[in-house]
Design an enzyme around this catalytic site. Sequence first.
Site, mmCIF file in Angstrom:
data_model
loop_
_atom_site.group_PDB
_atom_site.id
_atom_site.type_symbol
_atom_site.label_atom_id
_atom_site.label_comp_id
_atom_site.label_asym_id
_atom_site.label_seq_id
_atom_site.Cartn_x
_atom_site.Cartn_y
_atom_site.Cartn_z
ATOM 1 N N CYS A 318 7.451 0.131 -8.555
ATOM 2 C CA CYS A 318 6.880 0.656 -7.312
ATOM 3 C C CYS A 318 5.364 0.705 -7.386
ATOM 4 O O CYS A 318 4.717 1.204 -6.462
ATOM 5 C CB CYS A 318 7.446 2.039 -7.003
ATOM 6 S SG CYS A 318 7.090 3.279 -8.270
ATOM 7 N N GLU A 352 6.760 -2.859 -3.454
ATOM 8 C CA GLU A 352 7.708 -2.875 -4.566
ATOM 9 C C GLU A 352 7.792 -4.311 -5.087
ATOM 10 O O GLU A 352 7.797 -5.264 -4.311
ATOM 11 C CB GLU A 352 9.089 -2.436 -4.049
ATOM 12 C CG GLU A 352 9.989 -1.876 -5.110
ATOM 13 C CD GLU A 352 10.051 -0.354 -5.099
ATOM 14 O OE1 GLU A 352 10.811 0.198 -5.911
ATOM 15 O OE2 GLU A 352 9.321 0.266 -4.309
#
Length: 360
Positions: A318, A352
Amino acid sequence: MTSSYQQQLDAKIERIQTQFAEFNPPSLEVFASPEQHFRMRAEFRIWHTDDDMFYAMFERNTDQQKTVVRIDDFPIADQSINTLMPILLAELKTNEILSKRLFEIHFLATLKGEMLVSLIYRAPLTKEWEGLAQQLAEKLNIKLIGRSRGQKVILSDEFVVEELQVFDRKFQYKQIESSFTQPNAQVCQKMLEWACNSVEKTDQDLLELYCGNGNFTLPLSFKFNRVLATELAKSSVYAAQWNIEKNNIDNIQIARLSAEEFTLAYNGEREFRRLQEAEIDIQSYNFDSVFVDPPRAGIDDDTLKLLQGFNRILYISCNPDTLHDNLKTLLETHKIVKFAMFDQFPYTHHVESGVLLEKI
């Protein structure tokens, strides 16, 4: 796609390709998000005036002062949240007990239609509040939780059950209020399919670190003989175990350990009673691959060394900056064979990414 969404997506693609160019990765696979109604969670302040109250967020000015922004609809949130927002607010406005000192409202929705609403107050919750809130929950067909300082009133459940489809299988996930869940369910499904496509079915075992509620664990378990997944947060471990049982999967064990603790246990440097109580024998596993989805801070040095011993590393990140930093170590022993970007958070700078690494 509209030009505004495509422009922000293109900017993210260029940023990721530029940042990782030094590693000479394969072509970037890009997984876009729906342009609207993609967030399954939304949190709002409730702003009170002399004769009104409304949903609000805050916008920082150039001088760092906060400006209250009235929110009447929220196009990035799931349609069910947008539909409920004005109906719920109208009901609350008509009842002084339910609206008095109301500070925040949090929504948690699912693709299958469940809704959990948390009402957060700056005053104690009374029995009268509880009775009225119960009536409201039944009228709107929602799950409702009340919170104030030192108080949490659960009227039915403190969770929803999401259903995510991965190819031809559907998986059910318990998602607990205030616990981490993937906010963009449709992109999450694409991430799960990409992860499953990245590994071949094998009779060897998978190690997973930072498993959360078992989001990736469940579908990946069908590619391996056995899976040992680790997670430290008790609520996530509880949800993961519930999800394993709910989905009738029998080849997963959950170890309540941090990645750092697992490294110590795996290297024989420390014994943990938690492993003994769960009847987990780490040495009985024949690990070939490891899957990691770490927090934004990335992976610590000792765990990176541990990962270097595996033939395959599947890494979901992330935070591109910590992924980039971790790859400097991992690429001493591995090479990138798959590279992906998932637009989990449209209209923000967050992105992401995923890489599949194989030993050189």
